[in-house]
Write an enzyme that holds these catalytic residues in place. Structure first.
Site, PDB file in Angstrom:
ATOM      1  N   HIS A 158      -2.281   6.942   4.198  1.00 20.33           N
ATOM      2  CA  HIS A 158      -2.878   5.756   3.582  1.00 20.33           C
ATOM      3  C   HIS A 158      -4.132   5.403   4.378  1.00 20.33           C
ATOM      4  O   HIS A 158      -4.086   5.308   5.610  1.00 20.33           O
ATOM      5  CB  HIS A 158      -1.869   4.602   3.580  1.00 20.33           C
ATOM      6  CG  HIS A 158      -2.487   3.287   3.249  1.00 20.33           C
ATOM      7  ND1 HIS A 158      -3.347   3.139   2.180  1.00 20.33           N
ATOM      8  CD2 HIS A 158      -2.402   2.068   3.843  1.00 20.33           C
ATOM      9  CE1 HIS A 158      -3.751   1.882   2.142  1.00 20.33           C
ATOM     10  NE2 HIS A 158      -3.205   1.214   3.140  1.00 20.33           N
ATOM     11  N   ASN A 180     -10.153   0.562   2.230  1.00 22.50           N
ATOM     12  CA  ASN A 180      -8.718   0.656   1.945  1.00 22.50           C
ATOM     13  C   ASN A 180      -8.500   0.265   0.487  1.00 22.50           C
ATOM     14  O   ASN A 180      -8.650  -0.899   0.126  1.00 22.50           O
ATOM     15  CB  ASN A 180      -7.987  -0.299   2.907  1.00 22.50           C
ATOM     16  CG  ASN A 180      -6.502  -0.427   2.619  1.00 22.50           C
ATOM     17  OD1 ASN A 180      -6.001   0.083   1.616  1.00 22.50           O
ATOM     18  ND2 ASN A 180      -5.801  -1.130   3.491  1.00 22.50           N
ATOM     19  N   CYS A 206       0.829  -1.211   0.000  1.00 28.92           N
ATOM     20  CA  CYS A 206       0.000   0.000   0.000  1.00 28.92           C
ATOM     21  C   CYS A 206       0.858   1.253   0.000  1.00 28.92           C
ATOM     22  O   CYS A 206       0.364   2.356  -0.215  1.00 28.92           O
ATOM     23  CB  CYS A 206      -0.930   0.003   1.215  1.00 28.92           C
ATOM     24  SG  CYS A 206      -2.030  -1.400   1.243  1.00 28.92           S
TER      25      CYS A 206
HETATM   26  O1  UT7 Z   1      -3.223  -1.543   3.974  1.00 26.82           O
HETATM   27  C1  UT7 Z   1      -2.610  -2.604   4.609  1.00 26.82           C
HETATM   28  C2  UT7 Z   1      -2.427  -2.341   6.035  1.00 26.82           C
HETATM   29  N1  UT7 Z   1      -3.375  -3.069   6.837  1.00 26.82           N
HETATM   30  C3  UT7 Z   1      -3.843  -2.541   7.942  1.00 26.82           C
HETATM   31  O2  UT7 Z   1      -3.548  -1.432   8.253  1.00 26.82           O
HETATM   32  C4  UT7 Z   1      -4.719  -3.387   8.849  1.00 26.82           C
HETATM   33  C5  UT7 Z   1      -4.417  -3.053  10.270  1.00 26.82           C
HETATM   34  N2  UT7 Z   1      -5.221  -3.771  11.219  1.00 26.82           N
HETATM   35  C6  UT7 Z   1      -6.524  -3.509  11.432  1.00 26.82           C
HETATM   36  O3  UT7 Z   1      -7.074  -2.654  10.763  1.00 26.82           O
HETATM   37  C7  UT7 Z   1      -7.234  -4.240  12.532  1.00 26.82           C
HETATM   38  O4  UT7 Z   1      -6.321  -5.105  13.200  1.00 26.82           O
HETATM   39  C8  UT7 Z   1      -8.453  -5.076  12.007  1.00 26.82           C
HETATM   40  C9  UT7 Z   1      -9.564  -4.139  11.638  1.00 26.82           C
HETATM   41  C10 UT7 Z   1      -8.033  -5.919  10.816  1.00 26.82           C
HETATM   42  C11 UT7 Z   1      -8.962  -5.995  13.130  1.00 26.82           C
HETATM   43  O5  UT7 Z   1      -9.284  -5.236  14.275  1.00 26.82           O
HETATM   44  P1  UT7 Z   1      -8.795  -5.747  15.734  1.00 26.82           P
HETATM   45  O6  UT7 Z   1      -9.340  -4.793  16.690  1.00 26.82           O
HETATM   46  O7  UT7 Z   1      -7.295  -5.885  15.644  1.00 26.82           O
HETATM   47  O8  UT7 Z   1      -9.536  -7.125  15.853  1.00 26.82           O
HETATM   48  P2  UT7 Z   1      -8.934  -8.601  16.033  1.00 26.82           P
HETATM   49  O9  UT7 Z   1      -8.317  -9.072  14.760  1.00 26.82           O
HETATM   50  O10 UT7 Z   1      -8.104  -8.667  17.254  1.00 26.82           O
HETATM   51  O11 UT7 Z   1     -10.284  -9.402  16.270  1.00 26.82           O
HETATM   52  C12 UT7 Z   1     -11.140  -9.145  17.397  1.00 26.82           C
HETATM   53  C13 UT7 Z   1     -12.347 -10.043  17.311  1.00 26.82           C
HETATM   54  C14 UT7 Z   1     -11.997 -11.506  17.074  1.00 26.82           C
HETATM   55  O12 UT7 Z   1     -12.916 -12.282  17.817  1.00 26.82           O
HETATM   56  P3  UT7 Z   1     -12.503 -12.910  19.220  1.00 26.82           P
HETATM   57  O13 UT7 Z   1     -11.304 -13.785  18.958  1.00 26.82           O
HETATM   58  O14 UT7 Z   1     -12.197 -11.751  20.115  1.00 26.82           O
HETATM   59  O15 UT7 Z   1     -13.732 -13.676  19.622  1.00 26.82           O
HETATM   60  C15 UT7 Z   1     -12.246 -11.701  15.606  1.00 26.82           C
HETATM   61  O16 UT7 Z   1     -12.575 -13.039  15.266  1.00 26.82           O
HETATM   62  O17 UT7 Z   1     -13.169  -9.658  16.189  1.00 26.82           O
HETATM   63  C16 UT7 Z   1     -13.435 -10.807  15.373  1.00 26.82           C
HETATM   64  N3  UT7 Z   1     -13.552 -10.364  13.980  1.00 26.82           N
HETATM   65  C17 UT7 Z   1     -14.702  -9.924  13.432  1.00 26.82           C
HETATM   66  N4  UT7 Z   1     -15.944  -9.800  13.937  1.00 26.82           N
HETATM   67  C18 UT7 Z   1     -16.907  -9.317  13.116  1.00 26.82           C
HETATM   68  C19 UT7 Z   1     -12.573 -10.274  13.044  1.00 26.82           C
HETATM   69  N5  UT7 Z   1     -13.078  -9.804  11.885  1.00 26.82           N
HETATM   70  C20 UT7 Z   1     -14.408  -9.584  12.100  1.00 26.82           C
HETATM   71  C21 UT7 Z   1     -15.449  -9.088  11.302  1.00 26.82           C
HETATM   72  N6  UT7 Z   1     -16.666  -8.973  11.839  1.00 26.82           N
HETATM   73  N7  UT7 Z   1     -15.265  -8.729  10.020  1.00 26.82           N
END
Ligand code: UT7
Length: 327
Positions: free
Chosen positions: A254, A284, A113
């Site tokens: 970004h 994104n 990105c």
């Molecule tokens: O351009 C490339 C660069 N990429 C980025 O900048 C991405 C950077 N990271 C992020 O934006 C965030 O880490 C995410 C938005 C991808 C995820 O947010 P998070 O607060 O880090 O969530 P997590 O991955 O720790 O997941 C928390 C919970 C999990 O459930 P449990 O294990 O707590 O029960 C996931 O399974 O949220 C769950 N989860 C979802 N729930 C509903 C993960 N994806 C989803 C979803 N809908 N789409």
């Protein structure tokens, strides 16, 4: 030494809009989760048969038309940043050149990105050193084609689109790139990647069955890495140029996650009115997010001649890059 000015701008997004509510119908997610965690409400996605060069073409035509009105005749280079090329061979900039029918050298930048910011540095260097007079610089992605709609952790994040700049030489050497800093940590290459399809793991039936042909991302790790690196790197670049965070008129980050952007903005105590975001509308769009956001900020009158802009990108590689720019 010469300066660089932006003589044309254009953007294009496909017409098929997918809201978070639409996603609720095909996967276990919710508008509330997506919006709270990312700031995204909707994204645009290409129809079948449309590829990255088509989006790049539409944005480029708009930018080139404006540049031609301002007297730009020939384009020496087309530099295109993407992570979703039309083909692995040849470059998508070559395909774009063929569609535009203009004579120019072509170069793809394939740096996650961060690609558009790297490409901005390369294009500016060509112009400042007089190796080129005019460059068409594009960030374009039909990245939805690499999404696994069974993987809610990644598929909700990305969208398609394109943004184009025409950059031209000017005798006003203060215009254009002021300074930059860049970095890579290749030991983190697998934080965001597509496991199969390259030379390490050529595409086969098994990789398709195991869904290794789609983007995999360790989102939480990416988040932590970005917020630990970006404020320090931006501060270093500003200090080196004798600037305070609020001396910059416009920040274009970004558009990966509004919480990442807000953390950087709060850490550096940047006045929020100096930051333009549109992740809510487009999600994104990877290497296209920075030119799309800049286009909208420009159209909203957020910059004028003499304004200082900071472009800041990060992503797969793991890569990051910041550019200080004078309009
Ligand atoms: O351009 C490339 C660069 N990429 C980025 O900048 C991405 C950077 N990271 C992020 O934006 C965030 O880490 C995410 C938005 C991808 C995820 O947010 P998070 O607060 O880090 O969530 P997590 O991955 O720790 O997941 C928390 C919970 C999990 O459930 P449990 O294990 O707590 O029960 C996931 O399974 O949220 C769950 N989860 C979802 N729930 C509903 C993960 N994806 C989803 C979803 N809908 N789409």
């Amino acid at each position: 030494m010469f300066g660089v000015e932006i003589t044309g701008l254009g953007i294009y997004v496909p017409s098929r809009k997918i809201t978070n509510f639409d996603l609720e119908k095909i996967m276990d997610t919710s508008d509330e989760w997506i919006y709270q965690r990312t700031g995204i409400k909707q994204r645009y996605v290409v129809e079948n048969g449309i590829s990255t060069s088509d989006l790049a073409l539409a944005a480029s035509k708009i930018a080139l038309e404006e540049a031609r009105r301002k007297g730009v005749k020939d384009i020496d280079y087309i530099i295109l940043a993407t992570n979703s090329p039309d083909y692995l061979i040849p470059s998508t900039s070559s395909v774009l050149q063929g569609k535009l029918g203009i004579s120019a050298g072509t170069l793809d930048v394939f740096s996650g990105c961060t690609g558009f910011v790297y490409a901005l540095i390369v294009a500016s260097s060509l112009i400042k050193s007089n190796l080129s007079k005019n460059v068409l610089l594009v960030g374009a992605e039909a990245i939805s084609k690499y999404l696994d709609w069974q993987d809610r952790t990644v598929s909700i994040l990305l969208g398609d689109g394109a943004g184009a700049f025409v950059l031209s030489q000017t005798n006003d050497k203060d215009k254009g790139i002021i300074d930059s800093n860049v970095g890579t940590d290749g030991t983190l290459a697998e934080l965001i990647y597509i496991p199969a399809g390259g030379t390490k793991k050529p595409f086969d039936k098994k990789s398709l069955e195991e869904r290794e042909v789609y983007i995999k991302m360790q989102g939480r790790e990416v988040f932590k890495k970005v917020v630990s690196i970006l404020p320090t790197e931006i501060k270093k670049l500003l200090d080196k140029n004798g600037l305070k965070p609020n001396d910059v008129d416009l920040y274009i980050f970004h558009q990966a996650n509004i919480r990442i952007i807000n953390t950087v903005v709060e850490t550096l105590e940047i006045d929020k009115s100096r930051v333009y975001n549109n992740i809510e509308k487009y999600a994104n769009t990877s290497a296209a997010s920075i030119p799309i956001a800049f286009y909208e900020a420009y159209m909203n009158g957020l910059v004028k001649p003499g304004s200082i802009v900071l472009f800041s990108g990060f992503g797969a590689g793991f890569t990051w890059a910041n550019v200080l720019w004078k309009i």
